[in-house]
Enzyme design. Sequence first.
Site, mmCIF file in Angstrom:
data_model
loop_
_atom_site.group_PDB
_atom_site.id
_atom_site.type_symbol
_atom_site.label_atom_id
_atom_site.label_comp_id
_atom_site.label_asym_id
_atom_site.label_seq_id
_atom_site.Cartn_x
_atom_site.Cartn_y
_atom_site.Cartn_z
ATOM 1 N N ASP A 9 0.670 -1.056 0.112
ATOM 2 C CA ASP A 9 0.064 -0.016 0.057
ATOM 3 C C ASP A 9 0.922 1.183 0.015
ATOM 4 O O ASP A 9 1.869 1.133 0.313
ATOM 5 C CB ASP A 9 -0.859 0.000 1.318
ATOM 6 C CG ASP A 9 -2.191 0.928 1.193
ATOM 7 O OD1 ASP A 9 -2.265 1.315 0.011
ATOM 8 O OD2 ASP A 9 -2.996 1.197 2.175
ATOM 9 N N HIS A 46 2.620 3.073 -9.039
ATOM 10 C CA HIS A 46 2.578 1.739 -9.077
ATOM 11 C C HIS A 46 3.676 0.954 -9.918
ATOM 12 O O HIS A 46 4.344 0.138 -9.695
ATOM 13 C CB HIS A 46 1.387 1.430 -9.923
ATOM 14 C CG HIS A 46 -0.012 1.699 -9.267
ATOM 15 N ND1 HIS A 46 -0.348 1.292 -8.124
ATOM 16 C CD2 HIS A 46 -1.079 2.417 -9.627
ATOM 17 C CE1 HIS A 46 -1.413 1.863 -7.626
ATOM 18 N NE2 HIS A 46 -1.918 2.476 -8.611
ATOM 19 N N LEU A 99 11.263 -20.835 -4.891
ATOM 20 C CA LEU A 99 10.231 -19.845 -4.273
ATOM 21 C C LEU A 99 8.884 -19.847 -4.827
ATOM 22 O O LEU A 99 8.551 -19.707 -6.110
ATOM 23 C CB LEU A 99 10.901 -18.605 -4.264
ATOM 24 C CG LEU A 99 9.898 -17.433 -3.658
ATOM 25 C CD1 LEU A 99 10.449 -16.864 -2.780
ATOM 26 C CD2 LEU A 99 9.848 -16.117 -4.666
HETATM 27 C C1 IPE Z 1 -5.366 -2.890 -0.282
HETATM 28 O O1 IPE Z 1 -4.894 -1.517 -0.628
HETATM 29 C C2 IPE Z 1 -5.309 -3.821 -1.618
HETATM 30 C C3 IPE Z 1 -4.018 -3.913 -2.213
HETATM 31 C C4 IPE Z 1 -2.764 -3.584 -1.820
HETATM 32 C C5 IPE Z 1 -4.059 -4.519 -3.452
HETATM 33 P P1 IPE Z 1 -5.926 -0.554 -0.753
HETATM 34 O O2 IPE Z 1 -5.213 0.939 -0.748
HETATM 35 O O3 IPE Z 1 -7.040 -0.525 -1.997
HETATM 36 O O4 IPE Z 1 -6.776 -0.821 0.578
HETATM 37 P P2 IPE Z 1 -7.942 0.297 1.310
HETATM 38 O O5 IPE Z 1 -9.266 0.258 0.550
HETATM 39 O O6 IPE Z 1 -7.173 1.537 1.509
HETATM 40 O O7 IPE Z 1 -8.127 -0.452 2.426
HETATM 41 C C1 IPE Z 2 -1.500 0.012 -3.458
HETATM 42 O O1 IPE Z 2 -1.203 1.249 -3.270
HETATM 43 C C2 IPE Z 2 -1.577 -0.416 -4.873
HETATM 44 C C3 IPE Z 2 -3.099 -1.049 -5.134
HETATM 45 C C4 IPE Z 2 -3.911 -1.259 -4.165
HETATM 46 C C5 IPE Z 2 -3.208 -1.619 -6.292
HETATM 47 P P1 IPE Z 2 -2.380 2.436 -3.591
HETATM 48 O O2 IPE Z 2 -2.723 2.826 -5.036
HETATM 49 O O3 IPE Z 2 -3.597 2.196 -2.845
HETATM 50 O O4 IPE Z 2 -1.758 3.690 -2.855
HETATM 51 P P2 IPE Z 2 -2.557 4.845 -1.797
HETATM 52 O O5 IPE Z 2 -2.947 4.007 -0.774
HETATM 53 O O6 IPE Z 2 -3.284 5.623 -2.678
HETATM 54 O O7 IPE Z 2 -1.293 5.822 -1.502
HETATM 55 MG MG MG Z 3 -4.047 2.437 -0.813
#
Ligand code: IPE
Ligand code: IPE
Ligand code: MG
Length: 264
Positions: free
Chosen positions: A37, A54, A148
């Site tokens: 995240d 990403h 792995l």
């Molecule tokens: C959780 O991240 C899902 C992934 C890392 C793929 P999100 O950024 O989508 O989570 P929430 O919605 O803030 O909890």
């Molecule tokens: C996690 O990073 C990646 C996915 C959920 C695909 P985010 O895209 O949720 O990044 P934030 O939370 O907006 O910073």
């Molecule tokens: Mg996020």
Amino acid sequence: MIDEQTGSQNMEHLDEGELIALIDKDRLPRHVAFIMDGNGRWARDRYLPRIAGHKQGIESVRDIIKLSIELGIKVLTFYAFSVENWRRPEDEVNALMSLLESYLQNELRGMMENGIRFYTIGRGNELPESVRKWIEKVTNETRDNKKLTLNMALSYGGRAEITDAAKAMAQDLKNNKVSIEEITEEFFARYLNTNGLPDPDLMIRTSGEARISNFLLWQMAYTELHFTKTLWPDFRRHEMLLALIDYQRRERRFGRTSEQVNRR
Ligand code: IPE
Ligand code: IPE
Ligand code: MG
């Protein structure tokens, strides 16, 4: 940045060799799961589009895989796209899908060279056809690799997985393939996407959010949780080593007392 409760504070200044020396190779987690995240925030901090975060996040995935092979960790699960992530703007969803496709195209050779078995969990049928094709190809070609297991959670949701498992089991009951007496925790777990994989010993979530976000709800019943404020694109070898040290300092009691655990 390391959070206060993690048990690995005051170690940030140590270099990689010093951190590796602190790790007990006989007590490594078999399976580490990641909620990657903070990619969006990483990009926003640099006035870049979210997708740049990403992209950079893929470098962290590469780093963690490499270190895990070096250390001898056997299974990694990365939460790459949740069932809830379909709610994001269409252009971000599309960009994530094409990143995933190019990742698979680019990494297949490296996976073969490094003994990586590729695996996925989640509702794969919801992914675009072109991504599905690559998943199938990479999964098939890498199936006998032993070093792995790289498990990607794609269009994954813990509740969706449990519901799908319950449905499949109900179908088998209806067709008299299964009797009610046979149903145990172990038996039920065979219907989950993770059948054959050990439960995660350690789950790491980056970016400071302290929630599970529908990840591996069944499998994480006794997983050690590690939360760090570091954003995923900044989560590299050094941070992973700190997380492993934190993990090794914990006592996993599984309901027993500390005295019982230490007597064994
Ligand atoms: C959780 O991240 C899902 C992934 C890392 C793929 P999100 O950024 O989508 O989570 P929430 O919605 O803030 O909890
Ligand atoms: C996690 O990073 C990646 C996915 C959920 C695909 P985010 O895209 O949720 O990044 P934030 O939370 O907006 O910073
Ligand atoms: Mg996020």
